[in-house]
Design a protein around this motif. Structure first.
Motif, mmCIF file in Angstrom:
data_model
loop_
_atom_site.group_PDB
_atom_site.id
_atom_site.type_symbol
_atom_site.label_atom_id
_atom_site.label_comp_id
_atom_site.label_asym_id
_atom_site.label_seq_id
_atom_site.Cartn_x
_atom_site.Cartn_y
_atom_site.Cartn_z
ATOM 1 N N ILE A 75 -9.340 10.525 -10.071
ATOM 2 C CA ILE A 75 -8.960 9.106 -10.068
ATOM 3 C C ILE A 75 -8.520 8.711 -8.667
ATOM 4 O O ILE A 75 -7.747 9.429 -8.033
ATOM 5 C CB ILE A 75 -7.806 8.874 -11.067
ATOM 6 C CG1 ILE A 75 -8.316 9.145 -12.496
ATOM 7 C CG2 ILE A 75 -7.211 7.478 -10.945
ATOM 8 C CD1 ILE A 75 -7.224 9.158 -13.530
ATOM 9 N N ILE A 76 -9.019 7.564 -8.214
ATOM 10 C CA ILE A 76 -8.557 7.023 -6.930
ATOM 11 C C ILE A 76 -7.698 5.799 -7.246
ATOM 12 O O ILE A 76 -8.167 4.858 -7.884
ATOM 13 C CB ILE A 76 -9.745 6.593 -6.039
ATOM 14 C CG1 ILE A 76 -10.659 7.788 -5.723
ATOM 15 C CG2 ILE A 76 -9.246 5.928 -4.756
ATOM 16 C CD1 ILE A 76 -11.967 7.417 -5.019
ATOM 17 N N VAL A 77 -6.451 5.832 -6.832
ATOM 18 C CA VAL A 77 -5.621 4.632 -6.963
ATOM 19 C C VAL A 77 -5.605 3.999 -5.593
ATOM 20 O O VAL A 77 -5.134 4.600 -4.621
ATOM 21 C CB VAL A 77 -4.178 4.947 -7.393
ATOM 22 C CG1 VAL A 77 -3.423 3.646 -7.656
ATOM 23 C CG2 VAL A 77 -4.175 5.820 -8.622
ATOM 24 N N PRO A 93 -19.138 6.311 -7.214
ATOM 25 C CA PRO A 93 -19.346 5.549 -8.466
ATOM 26 C C PRO A 93 -18.948 6.291 -9.735
ATOM 27 O O PRO A 93 -18.694 5.652 -10.759
ATOM 28 C CB PRO A 93 -20.847 5.236 -8.460
ATOM 29 C CG PRO A 93 -21.452 6.146 -7.449
ATOM 30 C CD PRO A 93 -20.392 6.537 -6.476
ATOM 31 N N ASN A 94 -18.874 7.635 -9.667
ATOM 32 C CA ASN A 94 -18.535 8.362 -10.897
ATOM 33 C C ASN A 94 -17.049 8.563 -11.097
ATOM 34 O O ASN A 94 -16.622 9.137 -12.095
ATOM 35 C CB ASN A 94 -19.265 9.702 -10.929
ATOM 36 C CG ASN A 94 -20.753 9.479 -10.933
ATOM 37 O OD1 ASN A 94 -21.238 8.541 -11.575
ATOM 38 N ND2 ASN A 94 -21.483 10.294 -10.179
ATOM 39 N N LYS A 95 -16.257 8.093 -10.156
ATOM 40 C CA LYS A 95 -14.803 8.255 -10.300
ATOM 41 C C LYS A 95 -14.176 6.972 -10.834
ATOM 42 O O LYS A 95 -14.733 5.885 -10.689
ATOM 43 C CB LYS A 95 -14.178 8.591 -8.943
ATOM 44 C CG LYS A 95 -14.604 9.959 -8.438
ATOM 45 C CD LYS A 95 -13.625 10.486 -7.431
ATOM 46 C CE LYS A 95 -14.176 11.715 -6.730
ATOM 47 N NZ LYS A 95 -14.256 12.890 -7.583
ATOM 48 N N THR A 96 -13.002 7.145 -11.425
ATOM 49 C CA THR A 96 -12.234 5.978 -11.859
ATOM 50 C C THR A 96 -11.477 5.460 -10.642
ATOM 51 O O THR A 96 -10.769 6.225 -9.983
ATOM 52 C CB THR A 96 -11.218 6.412 -12.945
ATOM 53 O OG1 THR A 96 -11.961 6.970 -14.023
ATOM 54 C CG2 THR A 96 -10.365 5.265 -13.423
ATOM 55 N N VAL A 97 -11.657 4.179 -10.336
ATOM 56 C CA VAL A 97 -10.926 3.576 -9.212
ATOM 57 C C VAL A 97 -10.001 2.503 -9.765
ATOM 58 O O VAL A 97 -10.441 1.570 -10.451
ATOM 59 C CB VAL A 97 -11.881 2.972 -8.150
ATOM 60 C CG1 VAL A 97 -11.086 2.310 -7.029
ATOM 61 C CG2 VAL A 97 -12.803 4.048 -7.581
ATOM 62 N N LEU A 98 -8.719 2.656 -9.496
ATOM 63 C CA LEU A 98 -7.718 1.715 -10.008
ATOM 64 C C LEU A 98 -7.146 0.897 -8.859
ATOM 65 O O LEU A 98 -6.999 1.403 -7.736
ATOM 66 C CB LEU A 98 -6.572 2.477 -10.689
ATOM 67 C CG LEU A 98 -6.958 3.450 -11.809
ATOM 68 C CD1 LEU A 98 -5.734 4.266 -12.232
ATOM 69 C CD2 LEU A 98 -7.534 2.704 -13.010
ATOM 70 N N LEU A 99 -6.845 -0.365 -9.138
ATOM 71 C CA LEU A 99 -6.194 -1.244 -8.156
ATOM 72 C C LEU A 99 -4.964 -1.805 -8.865
ATOM 73 O O LEU A 99 -5.105 -2.434 -9.923
ATOM 74 C CB LEU A 99 -7.168 -2.367 -7.759
ATOM 75 C CG LEU A 99 -6.693 -3.442 -6.794
ATOM 76 C CD1 LEU A 99 -6.394 -2.850 -5.408
ATOM 77 C CD2 LEU A 99 -7.770 -4.534 -6.628
ATOM 78 N N LYS A 294 3.817 -1.951 -10.327
ATOM 79 C CA LYS A 294 2.396 -2.068 -10.717
ATOM 80 C C LYS A 294 1.649 -0.770 -10.425
ATOM 81 O O LYS A 294 0.748 -0.388 -11.168
ATOM 82 C CB LYS A 294 1.740 -3.235 -9.978
ATOM 83 C CG LYS A 294 2.183 -4.603 -10.477
ATOM 84 C CD LYS A 294 1.431 -5.687 -9.711
ATOM 85 C CE LYS A 294 2.120 -7.025 -9.810
ATOM 86 N NZ LYS A 294 1.551 -8.014 -8.877
ATOM 87 N N LEU A 295 2.029 -0.090 -9.352
ATOM 88 C CA LEU A 295 1.394 1.194 -9.036
ATOM 89 C C LEU A 295 1.718 2.208 -10.143
ATOM 90 O O LEU A 295 0.832 2.914 -10.637
ATOM 91 C CB LEU A 295 1.868 1.690 -7.659
ATOM 92 C CG LEU A 295 1.513 3.115 -7.262
ATOM 93 C CD1 LEU A 295 0.013 3.372 -7.343
ATOM 94 C CD2 LEU A 295 1.988 3.423 -5.832
ATOM 95 N N ARG A 296 2.992 2.269 -10.557
ATOM 96 C CA ARG A 296 3.372 3.189 -11.635
ATOM 97 C C ARG A 296 2.607 2.834 -12.924
ATOM 98 O O ARG A 296 2.020 3.699 -13.584
ATOM 99 C CB ARG A 296 4.884 3.092 -11.869
ATOM 100 C CG ARG A 296 5.473 4.099 -12.870
ATOM 101 C CD ARG A 296 5.601 3.554 -14.292
ATOM 102 N NE ARG A 296 6.046 2.207 -14.400
ATOM 103 C CZ ARG A 296 7.317 1.803 -14.430
ATOM 104 N NH1 ARG A 296 8.276 2.676 -14.376
ATOM 105 N NH2 ARG A 296 7.604 0.509 -14.544
ATOM 106 N N ASN A 297 2.564 1.535 -13.262
ATOM 107 C CA ASN A 297 1.919 1.120 -14.499
ATOM 108 C C ASN A 297 0.429 1.464 -14.507
ATOM 109 O O ASN A 297 -0.107 1.894 -15.522
ATOM 110 C CB ASN A 297 2.085 -0.388 -14.733
ATOM 111 C CG ASN A 297 3.546 -0.760 -14.913
ATOM 112 O OD1 ASN A 297 4.407 0.115 -15.031
ATOM 113 N ND2 ASN A 297 3.847 -2.043 -14.908
ATOM 114 N N LEU A 302 -3.857 3.703 -16.746
ATOM 115 C CA LEU A 302 -5.233 3.809 -16.224
ATOM 116 C C LEU A 302 -5.970 2.465 -16.235
ATOM 117 O O LEU A 302 -7.155 2.374 -16.569
ATOM 118 C CB LEU A 302 -6.026 4.880 -16.979
ATOM 119 C CG LEU A 302 -5.468 6.292 -16.848
ATOM 120 C CD1 LEU A 302 -6.359 7.310 -17.544
ATOM 121 C CD2 LEU A 302 -5.292 6.703 -15.384
ATOM 122 N N THR A 303 -5.300 1.452 -15.874
ATOM 123 C CA THR A 303 -5.845 0.110 -15.745
ATOM 124 C C THR A 303 -4.929 -0.684 -14.807
ATOM 125 O O THR A 303 -3.741 -0.342 -14.743
ATOM 126 C CB THR A 303 -5.959 -0.567 -17.148
ATOM 127 O OG1 THR A 303 -6.619 -1.809 -17.017
ATOM 128 C CG2 THR A 303 -4.611 -0.782 -17.795
#
Ligand code: 13P
Ligand code: SF4
Length: 328
Positions: A75-77, A93-99, A294-297, A302-303
């Motif tokens: 996961i990339i945050v 593209p195959n990783k989960t990227v969170l903002l 928001k970073l913790r949440n 995972l959203t």
């Protein structure tokens, strides 16, 4: 107007004594969630100090793009703005990227809508599009090569000489690169709402108070500011310049969050926030939408996640990959 007429108290960051700062409970919680999720936290130089302190990598757009490409985390945050997180998704593209906040946009990116660029290209099919990375995935997909403020000169130098360049979306960076390379270019009329607020007048008034401080400016600033700065460079190069310089103090003409990074890397020097006509500092409202909560949440839930259609990802990857290759 003289320096005595400053209508604000200058924001001066004096030398810091080196030492470990203890982490807050929420920072500790984030680090433990990060381990649990096998995530990596990438943060831009403009993020708040609490986020920069616990990120795995803090840097400019170019460094962040390389780190996003290289990571083996699941996961990339991404603590930055939307186009940066999108870039991370395009190269991975195959990783989960969170903002942490999906609304963290960019006025510069918004100044070049995909449909407008498409129409321009239809009317001017011969143009070779060099896109500053501060643009949407749709605009990237319509471009020939991407650049950042850190490699723009290198990238433009590689564009075949016979090509007519259209530089999007930042007219200020575009003009600066054109001057640096001697390459004429068509410039898209976009700009960063925050960087154009720095004025030469405000800088001169501050400089009168701190005559020995060097002026370090980002290329997104307007021409008069760029022309009078001691150096114009990307946020990452600002760190190297201030470290290597003989000078002890610097006026930093970019988003004020940059000073956290500078102070961490060069605690023995003094940094003064770049002023606008009405304020001692200048924050990007989009960059500051990411908070520590928001970073913790987002790591906990995972959203919000960056999602892109596969065909768009593929098309946007080509010019991005060209940049990563040309810039090595
Ligand atoms: P850098 O690539 O220099 O970090 O700049 C990014 C940005 O958004 C400047 O406003
Ligand atoms: Fe965009 Fe300007 Fe904010 Fe950078 S500082 S993210 S260019 S709005």
């Amino acid at each position: 107007m003289s320096a005595n007429d400053l209508n604000y108290e200058p924001m001066v960051f004096s030398p810091k004594t080196k030492g470990e700062r203890s982490l807050s409970d929420i920072q500790k919680e984030i680090l433990s969630l990060k381990k649990e999720r096998n995530a990596v936290i990438l943060a831009h130089n403009y993020q708040i100090e609490a986020i920069q302190e616990i990120a795995d990598f803090v840097g400019d757009s170019l460094g962040l793009a390389y780190n996003a490409e290289a990571t083996d985390a699941d996961i990339i945050v991404f603590c930055g703005v939307h186009f940066m997180a999108e870039t991370a998704k395009i190269v991975n593209p195959n990783k989960t990227v969170l903002l942490p906040d999906l609304d963290a946009g960019c006025s510069l990116s918004d100044s070049c809508p995909e449909k407008k660029l498409e129409a321009y290209k239809q009317a001017n099919p011969e143009v070779y599009v060099v896109a500053y990375i501060n643009c949407s995935a749709g605009v990237k997909a319509l471009s020939d090569v991407i650049c950042t403020s850190g490699n723009a000169k290198k990238i433009v130098d590689r564009v075949p000489k016979e090509k007519e360049i259209l530089f999007v979306p930042d007219q200020n960076l575009g003009k600066w690169v054109s001057e640096q390379t001697g390459r004429p270019m068509q410039l898209w009329p976009g700009s960063c709402y925050a960087h154009v607020l720095f004025t030469q007048n405000a800088i001169e008034r501050l400089k009168a108070k701190f005559p020995s401080a060097l002026v370090v400016a980002h290329p997104e600033c307007v021409q008069t500011v760029r022309d009078n700065a001691d150096i114009v460079c990307s946020t990452e190069k600002m760190v190297h310049f201030c470290k290597d310089s003989q000078s002890e103090s610097f006026i930093i003409i970019t988003e004020t969050g940059m000073i956290h990074r500078l102070q961490r890397e060069i605690p023995e020097k003094t940094f003064i926030a770049g002023p606008t006509d009405s304020c001692a500092c200048n924050e990007c409202r989009f960059m500051k939408m990411n908070t520590i909560e928001k970073l913790r949440n987002c790591l906990r839930d995972l959203t919000p996640e960056i999602e892109l259609p596969a065909d768009l990802t593929k098309r946007a990857y080509m010019p991005l990959k060209r940049m990563l290759d040309w810039s090595k």
